[in-house]
Design an enzyme around this catalytic site. Structure first.
Site, PDB file in Angstrom:
ATOM      1  N   LYS A  37       0.728  -1.099   0.106  1.00  0.00           N
ATOM      2  CA  LYS A  37       0.125   0.002   0.064  1.00  0.00           C
ATOM      3  C   LYS A  37       0.734   1.008   0.020  1.00  0.00           C
ATOM      4  O   LYS A  37       1.747   1.287   0.321  1.00  0.00           O
ATOM      5  CB  LYS A  37      -0.935   0.044   1.235  1.00  0.00           C
ATOM      6  CG  LYS A  37      -2.060  -1.041   1.201  1.00  0.00           C
ATOM      7  CD  LYS A  37      -2.710  -0.656   2.708  1.00  0.00           C
ATOM      8  CE  LYS A  37      -3.861  -1.659   2.454  1.00  0.00           C
ATOM      9  NZ  LYS A  37      -4.957  -1.797   1.784  1.00  0.00           N
TER      10      LYS A  37
ATOM     11  N   ARG B 127     -10.999 -10.616   0.896  1.00  0.00           N
ATOM     12  CA  ARG B 127     -11.983 -11.702   0.045  1.00  0.00           C
ATOM     13  C   ARG B 127     -11.415 -13.124   0.059  1.00  0.00           C
ATOM     14  O   ARG B 127     -12.076 -14.072   0.122  1.00  0.00           O
ATOM     15  CB  ARG B 127     -12.175 -10.997  -1.269  1.00  0.00           C
ATOM     16  CG  ARG B 127     -10.948 -11.029  -2.013  1.00  0.00           C
ATOM     17  CD  ARG B 127     -11.234 -10.152  -3.477  1.00  0.00           C
ATOM     18  NE  ARG B 127     -11.284  -8.782  -3.071  1.00  0.00           N
ATOM     19  CZ  ARG B 127     -11.278  -7.680  -3.917  1.00  0.00           C
ATOM     20  NH1 ARG B 127     -11.509  -8.027  -4.957  1.00  0.00           N
ATOM     21  NH2 ARG B 127     -11.415  -6.506  -3.538  1.00  0.00           N
TER      22      ARG B 127
END
Length: 471
Positions: A250, A324
């Protein structure tokens, strides 16, 4: 917080609640100069100090206000007056509110005592503090007191764990907390380490965990009621304690906020505490796949192909779409091993939902009309709002992979929260009543108790209300 049905002759502290209409009607009974400072508008507080003590005039706003707005007023009052409110018996004068609204007021007073790190030092937690309210029976006041404390304990635990810095919430510390919590509330606790997860084939969860310096902890907590034929809620909470993004690192600018990537799990945690303290007549199975998403020589790589618990293969195109992955195994493990009437997962999942809704609401996806409407209605009622988005099959084309059954992102710069929901749908094993809540924008944000972004407690009141009032 003690709530007592009585009215003494003398009080050194009084909370006087007014709607704007009520103030217009009754202001003539008070010193006429007060109207210069106070009109009953929402969040207005006028402090009237006199010989006998102090009266707080508290404005609620228009009489058409919704119940959650009374909680908002009480939260802000509790936060802003914490240094001034005395731990003494306190009279509440509030002829303009009903039982449910008084309950919201009591909840708000306690919820407003939260700040990090949490200790019960606020006057409202002091044994000498009592609220005296004549308008409701003692029996009703006892119920309200119990509810307010249970909710406060649940939401506080949620906020506390979300706010903890990364070095204070490693997988082993959070696991130990959950283990002790299960013991305290007589919940069934099961946790699978890496070796056990490998045996079970929890490959999607393990792909994220393999880069961690900490062992896996795929955790199942069960709350059981004695009530026969009770409804069972299956709750899966994304529990990434810190998310670096993995190899798909990130941007560092806001990475410190990634301690908040367990917001789904903390919402489930708070709900479990509320259910256990209130002894709700339902069953809850909660799955929290605990891990961090770290960078190491063992971390999973973009282009890896992983086999999930249900046998489907996943091409990993981005290791920052890790939530997910762990939810995939959480959902299919729940669907295959437990019989649940409702299956709900919550996750701080995508930047896409934040860009879409900011901090106004969570994104909701569901394959069931009843559950969808119930969640929207409960969201509006508790002010933990959700907005329904489509699960059309046209989005499924975007996750078709050349080398696996599906891929974990679409690589298109659009609709990632919908893509994520379509991805998760492949792992619910045809469960007829499933909902996915993407709460990335609402779990962590601007709050009254902190200067920086912090935990909002989103999800606890939503789920608690949903579960408590489902018949």
């Amino acid at each position: 917080m003690k709530l007592i049905n009585k009215k003494n002759k003398n009080y050194t502290q009084v909370f006087h609640l007014f709607t704007e209409e009520e103030w217009t009607k009754t202001s003539k009974n008070f010193n006429k100069n007060i109207s210069t400072f106070f009109t009953g508008k929402k969040h207005e507080v006028f402090v009237n100090a006199h010989e006998e003590g102090i009266t707080y005039f508290i404005g609620l706003g228009k009489s058409t206000l919704q119940n959650f707005e009374i909680q908002q007023v009480a939260v802000k009052f509790s936060q802003t007056q914490k240094g001034k409110v005395q731990p003494v018996p306190t009279l509440v004068v509030a002829d303009c509110i009903n039982e449910k609204q008084f309950e919201e007021f009591a909840k708000g007073l306690l919820l407003g005592t939260y700040n990090y790190p949490f200790e019960k030092t606020h006057a409202f937690w002091n044994a000498k503090f009592e609220l005296h309210f004549e308008n409701l029976s003692q029996k009703k006041l006892d119920t309200i007191s119990k509810k307010a404390e249970a909710l406060s304990n649940g939401q506080t635990a949620c906020q506390e764990w979300l706010n903890k810095p990364a070095n204070l919430k490693k997988p082993d510390t959070f696991s130990l907390y959950l283990k002790n919590l299960a013991k305290k509330y007589d919940l069934k606790y099961t946790s699978f380490n890496r070796k056990k997860c490998e045996e079970l084939g929890l490959g999607a969860y393990l792909s994220v965990n393999q880069g961690s310096a900490y062992d896996a902890a795929f955790t199942i907590i069960e709350y059981k009621t004695n009530v026969k034929n009770a409804v069972t809620f299956g709750l899966v909470g994304k529990c990434v304690l810190f998310d670096t993004g993995g190899i798909s690192l990130k941007n560092p600018d806001n990475m410190h906020y990634m301690k908040s990537d367990m917001g789904g799990a903390t919402a489930v945690l708070g709900t479990l505490i509320y259910a256990a303290e209130m002894q709700l007549p339902v069953n809850i199975v909660a799955i929290l796949p605990i891990t961090d998403n770290a960078i190491s020589e063992n971390a999973f790589l973009p282009s890896d192909v992983i086999t999930a618990y249900n046998g489907k293969t996943i091409e990993v195109l981005n290791t920052d779409a890790e939530g997910r992955m762990i939810l995939a195994d959480g959902l299919s493990y729940m669907a295959k091993n437990f019989k649940t009437d409702f299956l709900i997962d919550l996750a701080t999942l995508t930047g896409s939902s934040v860009r879409m809704f900011g901090d106004t609401c969570g994104a909701l996806f569901s394959n069931n009309e009843e559950l969808k409407n119930l969640l929207i209605k409960t969201g509006d009622k508790t002010n933990q709002r959700l907005w329904n988005l489509p699960l059309w099959d046209v989005w499924k084309d975007d996750i078709q992979s050349d080398v696996a059954d599906i891929k974990n992102i679409s690589m298109k710069p659009i609709g990632d929260c919908i893509i994520a929901a379509k991805f998760l749908e492949q792992f619910i094993e045809n469960h007829p009543k499933w909902a996915h809540l993407d709460i990335a924008g609402v779990a962590f944000g601007n709050v009254g108790y902190a200067k920086e972004k912090a935990a909002t407690g989103f999800g606890v009141q939503l789920l608690a209300d949903l579960i408590e009032n489902y018949h």
